[in-house]
Each structure stands twice: as C-alpha cells, then as structure tokens.
Design an enzyme around this catalytic site. Structure first.
Site, PDB file in Angstrom:
ATOM      1  N   ALA A  91       0.822  -1.125  -0.375  1.00 16.13           N
ATOM      2  CA  ALA A  91      -0.102  -0.321  -0.171  1.00 16.13           C
ATOM      3  C   ALA A  91       0.313   1.344  -0.534  1.00 16.13           C
ATOM      4  CB  ALA A  91      -0.708   0.094   1.214  1.00 16.13           C
ATOM      5  N   ASP A 138       4.459   2.263  -5.354  1.00 10.71           N
ATOM      6  CA  ASP A 138       4.009   3.103  -6.356  1.00 10.71           C
ATOM      7  C   ASP A 138       2.772   2.479  -7.037  1.00 10.71           C
ATOM      8  OD1 ASP A 138       5.441   4.937  -8.185  1.00 10.71           O
ATOM      9  OD2 ASP A 138       5.178   2.999 -10.139  1.00 10.71           O
ATOM     10  N   HIS A 157       0.320  -9.175 -22.430  1.00 11.23           N
ATOM     11  CA  HIS A 157      -0.777  -8.599 -22.533  1.00 11.23           C
ATOM     12  C   HIS A 157      -0.839  -8.696 -24.462  1.00 11.23           C
ATOM     13  CE1 HIS A 157       0.219  -6.490 -19.350  1.00 11.23           C
ATOM     14  NE2 HIS A 157       1.498  -5.684 -19.550  1.00 11.23           N
ATOM     15  N   ASP A 166      -4.300  -8.573 -15.469  1.00 14.26           N
ATOM     16  CA  ASP A 166      -3.871  -8.232 -16.982  1.00 14.26           C
ATOM     17  C   ASP A 166      -4.263  -6.567 -17.514  1.00 14.26           C
ATOM     18  OD1 ASP A 166      -3.014  -7.539 -19.389  1.00 14.26           O
ATOM     19  OD2 ASP A 166      -2.453  -9.224 -20.042  1.00 14.26           O
ATOM     20  N   HIS A 167      -3.143  -5.430 -17.487  1.00 14.09           N
ATOM     21  CA  HIS A 167      -3.872  -3.887 -17.577  1.00 14.09           C
ATOM     22  C   HIS A 167      -4.336  -3.952 -19.058  1.00 14.09           C
ATOM     23  CE1 HIS A 167       0.242  -2.212 -18.852  1.00 14.09           C
ATOM     24  NE2 HIS A 167      -0.862  -0.913 -19.083  1.00 14.09           N
TER      25      HIS A 167
HETATM   26  N1  LIG Z   1       4.703   0.298 -10.728  1.00 10.78           N
HETATM   27  C1  LIG Z   1       3.989   0.249 -11.846  1.00 10.78           C
HETATM   28  O1  LIG Z   1       3.423   1.010 -12.458  1.00 10.78           O
HETATM   29  C2  LIG Z   1       3.637  -1.170 -11.661  1.00 10.78           C
HETATM   30  C3  LIG Z   1       4.042  -2.184 -10.617  1.00 10.78           C
HETATM   31  N2  LIG Z   1       3.192  -2.994 -11.251  1.00 10.78           N
HETATM   32  C4  LIG Z   1       3.546  -4.405  -9.876  1.00 10.78           C
HETATM   33  O2  LIG Z   1       2.291  -4.171  -9.198  1.00 10.78           O
HETATM   34  C5  LIG Z   1       3.802  -4.480  -8.113  1.00 10.78           C
HETATM   35  C6  LIG Z   1       4.241  -4.194  -6.977  1.00 10.78           C
HETATM   36  O3  LIG Z   1       4.689  -2.239  -7.505  1.00 10.78           O
HETATM   37  P1  LIG Z   1       5.402  -1.215  -7.086  1.00 10.78           P
HETATM   38  O4  LIG Z   1       4.196  -0.382  -6.395  1.00 10.78           O
HETATM   39  O5  LIG Z   1       6.097  -0.620  -8.322  1.00 10.78           O
HETATM   40  O6  LIG Z   1       6.608  -1.600  -6.493  1.00 10.78           O
HETATM   41  P2  LIG Z   1       7.276  -1.287  -4.931  1.00 10.78           P
HETATM   42  O7  LIG Z   1       8.714  -1.049  -5.324  1.00 10.78           O
HETATM   43  O8  LIG Z   1       7.170   0.652  -5.218  1.00 10.78           O
HETATM   44  O9  LIG Z   1       6.690  -1.134  -3.779  1.00 10.78           O
HETATM   45  C7  LIG Z   1       6.609  -2.686  -3.336  1.00 10.78           C
HETATM   46  C8  LIG Z   1       5.432  -1.900  -1.749  1.00 10.78           C
HETATM   47  O10 LIG Z   1       5.754  -3.932  -1.245  1.00 10.78           O
HETATM   48  C9  LIG Z   1       5.722  -3.341   0.036  1.00 10.78           C
HETATM   49  N3  LIG Z   1       7.510  -4.055   0.822  1.00 10.78           N
HETATM   50  C10 LIG Z   1       8.287  -4.659   0.180  1.00 10.78           C
HETATM   51  N4  LIG Z   1       9.049  -5.422   0.642  1.00 10.78           N
HETATM   52  C11 LIG Z   1       8.035  -5.666   1.723  1.00 10.78           C
HETATM   53  C12 LIG Z   1       8.098  -6.617   2.740  1.00 10.78           C
HETATM   54  N5  LIG Z   1       8.987  -7.404   3.093  1.00 10.78           N
HETATM   55  N6  LIG Z   1       7.487  -6.223   3.526  1.00 10.78           N
HETATM   56  C13 LIG Z   1       6.574  -5.532   3.531  1.00 10.78           C
HETATM   57  N7  LIG Z   1       6.050  -4.852   2.212  1.00 10.78           N
HETATM   58  C14 LIG Z   1       6.511  -5.190   1.875  1.00 10.78           C
HETATM   59  C15 LIG Z   1       6.353  -1.659   0.154  1.00 10.78           C
HETATM   60  O11 LIG Z   1       6.663  -1.193   1.747  1.00 10.78           O
HETATM   61  P3  LIG Z   1       7.733  -0.336   1.933  1.00 10.78           P
HETATM   62  O12 LIG Z   1       7.658   1.022   1.316  1.00 10.78           O
HETATM   63  O13 LIG Z   1       6.717  -0.046   3.764  1.00 10.78           O
HETATM   64  O14 LIG Z   1       8.717  -0.915   1.804  1.00 10.78           O
HETATM   65  C16 LIG Z   1       5.678  -1.489  -0.367  1.00 10.78           C
HETATM   66  O15 LIG Z   1       4.638  -1.142  -0.118  1.00 10.78           O
HETATM   67  C17 LIG Z   1       4.526  -5.502  -8.725  1.00 10.78           C
HETATM   68  O16 LIG Z   1       4.487  -6.820  -8.296  1.00 10.78           O
HETATM   69  C18 LIG Z   1       4.874  -4.845  -9.857  1.00 10.78           C
HETATM   70  O17 LIG Z   1       5.820  -6.125 -10.486  1.00 10.78           O
HETATM   71  C19 LIG Z   1       2.859  -4.175 -12.747  1.00 10.78           C
HETATM   72  C20 LIG Z   1       2.513  -2.525 -13.222  1.00 10.78           C
HETATM   73  C21 LIG Z   1       2.802  -1.634 -12.775  1.00 10.78           C
HETATM   74  O1  LIG Z   2       2.795  -4.146 -18.820  1.00 10.86           O
HETATM   75  C1  LIG Z   2       3.589  -2.731 -19.353  1.00 10.86           C
HETATM   76  O2  LIG Z   2       2.744  -1.832 -20.180  1.00 10.86           O
HETATM   77  C2  LIG Z   2       3.231  -0.943 -20.457  1.00 10.86           C
HETATM   78  C3  LIG Z   2       2.797  -0.637 -21.661  1.00 10.86           C
HETATM   79  O3  LIG Z   2       1.400  -0.273 -20.655  1.00 10.86           O
HETATM   80  P1  LIG Z   2       0.492   0.845 -22.083  1.00 10.86           P
HETATM   81  O4  LIG Z   2      -1.112   0.547 -21.603  1.00 10.86           O
HETATM   82  O5  LIG Z   2       1.040   2.128 -21.676  1.00 10.86           O
HETATM   83  O6  LIG Z   2      -0.020   0.266 -23.378  1.00 10.86           O
HETATM   84  C4  LIG Z   2       4.899  -1.039 -20.665  1.00 10.86           C
HETATM   85  O7  LIG Z   2       5.767  -0.020 -20.733  1.00 10.86           O
HETATM   86  C5  LIG Z   2       5.884  -1.658 -19.690  1.00 10.86           C
HETATM   87  O8  LIG Z   2       6.704  -2.064 -19.463  1.00 10.86           O
HETATM   88  C6  LIG Z   2       5.287  -2.686 -19.224  1.00 10.86           C
HETATM   89  O9  LIG Z   2       5.903  -4.174 -18.554  1.00 10.86           O
END
Ligand SMILES: NC(=O)C1=CN([C@@H]2O[C@H](COP(=O)(O)OP(=O)(O)OC[C@H]3O[C@@H](n4cnc5c(N)ncnc54)[C@H](OP(=O)(O)O)[C@@H]3O)[C@@H](O)[C@H]2O)C=CC1
Ligand SMILES: O=C1O[C@H](COP(=O)(O)O)[C@@H](O)[C@H](O)[C@H]1O
Length: 498
Positions: A11, A14, A242, A179-180
């Site tokens: 939560a 990113d 995708h 799968d977005h």
């Molecule tokens: N960011 C994006 O645009 C996208 C992300 N994803 C997927 O979404 C998922 C999350 O990505 P993203 O948000 O970017 O990742 P981040 O690295 O930004 O966030 C990771 C989260 O996991 C938590 N975390 C890490 N380690 C632990 C732990 N040991 N215990 C509890 N919590 C933990 C962090 O908590 P804390 O911050 O408190 O350390 C944080 O809330 C991934 O699977 C990624 O592949 C998919 C599509 C797009």
């Molecule tokens: O899942 C992913 O998608 C994006 C592209 O998504 P879009 O909605 O902008 O078309 C891609 O940039 C990224 O590498 C991939 O992980």
C-alpha cells in the site's frame, strides 16, 4: 455489491500511489464501492495511520481535483482506511493484520468477505498467499479473493510453481490475475464489436479476412526499470501477456453465452489452436530488435545499451514482431501479425483487420483499396472503417476514406478502476485464467529459448523509427504491409490515397 474488507499489500508502493488508490477513490466518488467496506493498507514501513492517510490523500488529490469534489468527500474516503505495518516474510506479523481485519469487520459490522490485493514484488506473491492461509486470514464465513499483479512467472516452469503455491491457499475461481490491457475500455469492447454486430460476426473468418495486425508501440524507453527489464525483454514484458491477450480477444469464436466462463473457454481454445513454433519457425517468423540512439519527437535519445542500469553488451529485446497462425477452421490461412516495441515513432496500440479484396482490379481501370477495420485502443479509443468512394472533385477517382467513431478517452474510467470494480463484484471475465497464462508461457518458450541461444538476429533500429525493417519484411512475404506505418508516411508526405 457485498460489503467487504479490501486488504492491500504494497500500500506504500508506486503502483498503489499512482493507480490503486486513485482508482478506489474514483469508485468511491461514483458510488461503485459497496455501501459498507474497509480498506486495510499493508506496508513494511512503520507509518502511523495518520502518516499513511496523508500519503493516500496526496495520491488521490489529482483525482479529487479532476472530479471537483470537496475535502469532506476526501475525508469520508480516508475514514474507511487503516494501516498495518507487516514484514510479509514474517509469519507472526500476520496476526496483527488478522487482528486489524477483524477489528474493521466488527467496527463496521462487515461480513467476512475479504479481498486481498498483492501489489508487491513478484517474489512475495507465493509467500504472502501462504501466510494468508497459515494465519487464518483465509478462514472466512464469507468469500475470499486474491488479486495478483504481474509478472506471473518469468517462464513456464516458474509460472507453474507460483500457481501451484497460490492454489494451496485459493481456488482458481478466487484468483484474479491482473493484465491491465484487459482493463482498457476498447479491449473490453472487442467482444461487443465481434459478437453484438451481426455484420461483423458474419465476416469474422478466413473467407473475408486477409490478415490481422496487432500493434502496441511505445515512445518510452526502458525508463528507470532496467533492473527488471534487462532480464525480461519485450517478449516476456509485453507479448506473453498483453499481446497474446489481444490475440485471444480478437480471434475467439462466438461463445455460447457472454459470461466469464464461456469467454475464457473460447480464449483458451484460441491459445490451444495457435500453431506451436519449432526453432526454424522462430527464425522465419520472429523478428527481434533493440533500439539504438535516435531522434524521437524532436529529442535525441540514447541507445538501449547506453541507458542507466543496462548491460553494455545487453542482448535484450526491446522490439518483437511475430507472424502467428491459428490452426482452426475459422482462421486457417489468415496470418496474425503482432508487434510491440519501445522507442518507436509514436505511441499506438491498435488492431487492424484487413479484409480480402476480391474486387481489386475489377473496377474499370482503377484500384480499390482493401476495407480495413481499425480498432484504436490507445491513446485514441475508437473504431474506423476504411471504405472506397468516388471523389467528385477528382473526376470520380476512387479513393479510400475512413468512417470514424471515437470516444473521449479522457472521460472513460481508467483500467484499474474497471478491474477493481470487477474483482469487488466477483466478475473474472477480464482477468487472465491460469490456462491462458500457462498456454501463453508454453507457446513463447521456444522463442525465449531461441533468443537466449542467440539463434535469432538482434536488429538494432533507430529510436524514433517503426522498428527494424525486417518487421516489414515479415508481412511482405505474404504481400502485406503494416497499415499504420503506411498511413503515417502518407500523411507526412501529404498524399492521402494509395
Ligand atoms: N509501478 C508500476 O507502474 C507497476 C507495477 N506493477 C506490479 O505491481 C507490483 C508492485 O509494484 P510497485 O508498486 O512498483 O513496487 P514498489 O517497489 O514501489 O512497492 C513495493 C511495496 O512492497 C512493500 N514491501 C516490500 N518488501 C516488503 C516486505 N518485506 N514486507 C512488507 N511489504 C513489503 C513496500 O513497502 P514499503 O514501501 O513500506 O517498504 C511497498 O509498499 C509489482 O508486482 C509490479 O510488478 C505492475 C504494473 C505497473
Ligand atoms: O505492462 C507493461 O505495459 C506498459 C505499456 O502499457 P500501456 O498501457 O502504456 O500500453 C509497458 O510500458 C511496460 O513495459 C509493461 O511492463
């Protein structure tokens, strides 16, 4: 809609900040969340609830401004949120989480309907699912569901291992694999275009369709994700999930009924019928590319290998084009071309269906262009149909024109809003079923292997181009070309007809 508790792992991450909380907030504003519910944010850091709520408030502020809601609405939304600090690898920490969930259920008099969303790094997916079960969080008198982010494995073996572990805690029908692309309004619309329009349904087959072109081009490069991307590449990052989902959506046969079970059954049948590739097929039918330096929209950009965090001799694919055959009676003989790349001239996700042109050459001495059905997914959303007509100003010369219908994409709900709303309602139509994921991994395996063994040349294409020339040659072998590129080149040279 049933009252529930939404438990968000990751939560503070990113994705939660940029997508999940804004989506939940929009659903709240639109009254698309259950009348009573609680959200429990889970992160590793030791935030107080007040600190956490401040960060959530920040992440929904843009959405609040856009929706023109006042601060009381934001505060009402925030009042439904709690925070628990949990190290997801520590089983004892889950007791505090269970305590918080039970407390919410008692405070708001909620049934034990629990939706767990794993927005954390993939190495935690199975760990968390296991601890959810062991801690008793799974033992509910209501329903339980698990939403899981991508990537779902990095090959067939790891995906199978992950699925097996998830299935020890959740049943397949309780697992919602995101799968977005399946959250994009136009991707959801494909099913209606195909099945709610008898005129399209009648010609949706190899008698009328010459080829199908599925494109997802991006202008962005690897950005700051080299750590992940340099070990993944476009085939894993975009094609396995995708692009194959788009293929399944466009090629599925009319389901017996339009519901999750039947649609997923038809999608699965498409993946079962996609012709497997041997190494020689991979070499003939797959183009691998990587962007070099170039100029994109007026800016010079560096080559992939010069991006921060990328190995100087990286062989990672940032572009893939493929020719795919579906061995079933409906699609026999129709090539499906798929391509996706980073640092391409323009952002564009679309599907173009080219119809056969039996009238070509029969119209006195003039050429007719083929009819095209263009399904614009992103950034424009809409449908265009290319037809031939006479230009009165040019002495009745035949020329192709397009009939356009577009929707205002800025008004459409965001993918995450639609996906979350579906999962809350228990509708899994637009989530990837395990069999789709498994068959997709299985199908890309020979290509992954051929890439790993460098059996497929890595073509360097200039950033700001349409990818390697070899991708155009893939279509030329059957006498076709990427329509989108042709169209753009024509627009730029001021010529409007073929
Ligand atoms: N960011 C994006 O645009 C996208 C992300 N994803 C997927 O979404 C998922 C999350 O990505 P993203 O948000 O970017 O990742 P981040 O690295 O930004 O966030 C990771 C989260 O996991 C938590 N975390 C890490 N380690 C632990 C732990 N040991 N215990 C509890 N919590 C933990 C962090 O908590 P804390 O911050 O408190 O350390 C944080 O809330 C991934 O699977 C990624 O592949 C998919 C599509 C797009
Ligand atoms: O899942 C992913 O998608 C994006 C592209 O998504 P879009 O909605 O902008 O078309 C891609 O940039 C990224 O590498 C991939 O992980």
């Amino acid at each position: 809609m049933k009252a529930m508790t939404f438990v968000l792992f990751g939560a503070t991450g990113d994705l939660a900040k940029r997508k999940i909380f804004p989506a939940l907030f929009n659903l709240y504003v639109d009254q698309k969340l259950p009348a009573s519910y609680a959200i429990v944010g889970v992160g590793r850091r030791t935030y107080t609830v007040a600190e956490f709520l401040r960060s959530v408030e920040q992440s929904v502020s843009d959405a609040a401004q856009r929706r023109e809601v006042d601060s009381s609405c934001i505060h009402a939304f925030l009042s439904t949120i709690r925070y628990v600090s949990v190290d997801v690898t520590q089983k004892d920490d889950y007791l505090a989480l269970l305590g918080q969930v039970i407390q919410c259920e008692q405070e708001w008099n909620l049934p034990q309907n629990r939706l767990f969303y794993l927005s954390v790094a993939p190495e935690f997916f199975d760990v968390i699912a296991g601890h959810i079960k062991a801690s008793g969080l799974c033992e509910t008198t209501g329903w339980k569901r698990l939403i899981i982010e991508k990537p779902f494995g990095r090959d067939l073996q790891s995906a199978e291992a992950l699925n097996e572990k998830l299935c020890a805690s959740f049943a397949e029908e309780e697992i919602y694999r995101i799968d977005h692309y399946l959250g994009k309004p136009m991707v959801r619309n494909l099913e209606a275009i195909e099945f709610a329009n008898p005129i399209f349904q009648a010609i949706w087959n190899n008698k009328y369709i010459a080829n199908v072109q599925i494109t997802a081009n991006e202008t962005v490069g690897v950005e700051d994700r080299a750590g992940y991307y340099d070990h993944a590449g476009a085939l894993r990052d975009m094609v396995q999930n995708h692009m194959l989902q788009l293929l399944m959506m466009i090629a599925m046969h009319l389901p017996n009924r339009i519901n999750a079970k039947e649609i997923r059954k038809e999608k699965r049948k498409v993946m079962e019928a996609v012709r497997p590739m041997e190494t020689e097929d991979v070499m003939r039918s797959v183009v691998r590319g990587q962007y070099g330096a170039g100029n994109l929209q007026g800016h010079s950009v560096v080559s992939y290998r010069d991006e921060p965090g990328v190995e100087a001799d990286s062989m990672t694919d940032t572009f893939v084009a493929l020719r795919v055959w579906i061995d079933d009676p409906l699609w026999s003989g129709v090539p499906f071309y798929i391509r996706t790349g980073k640092r391409i001239k323009e952002k564009s996700t679309k599907i173009i269906i080219e119809f056969k042109n039996p009238l070509e050459g029969s119209y006195r001495n003039q050429q007719t262009a083929p009819n095209l059905l263009i399904l614009n997914i992103n950034p424009e959303e809409g449908i265009s149909l290319q037809v031939n007509q006479k230009n009165a100003a040019e002495r009745g010369k035949l020329e192709p024109v397009t009939v356009d219908f577009s929707t205002d994409a800025s008004q459409a709900p965001e993918a995450y809003e639609l996906l979350l709303s579906d999962a809350i309602q228990g509708d899994s139509t637009y989530f990837a079923h395990w069999m789709e994921v498994k068959l997709a991994w299985k199908w890309v395996t020979p290509i992954l292997e051929a890439f790993a063994q460098n059996q497929v040349p890595l073509h360097v294409y200039p950033a700001g181009s349409y990818g390697p020339q070899e991708s155009a040659e893939l279509l030329m072998e059957q006498g076709f070309s990427w329509w989108q590129d042709e169209e753009r080149e024509r627009e730029m040279s001021g010529v409007h007809s073929r």
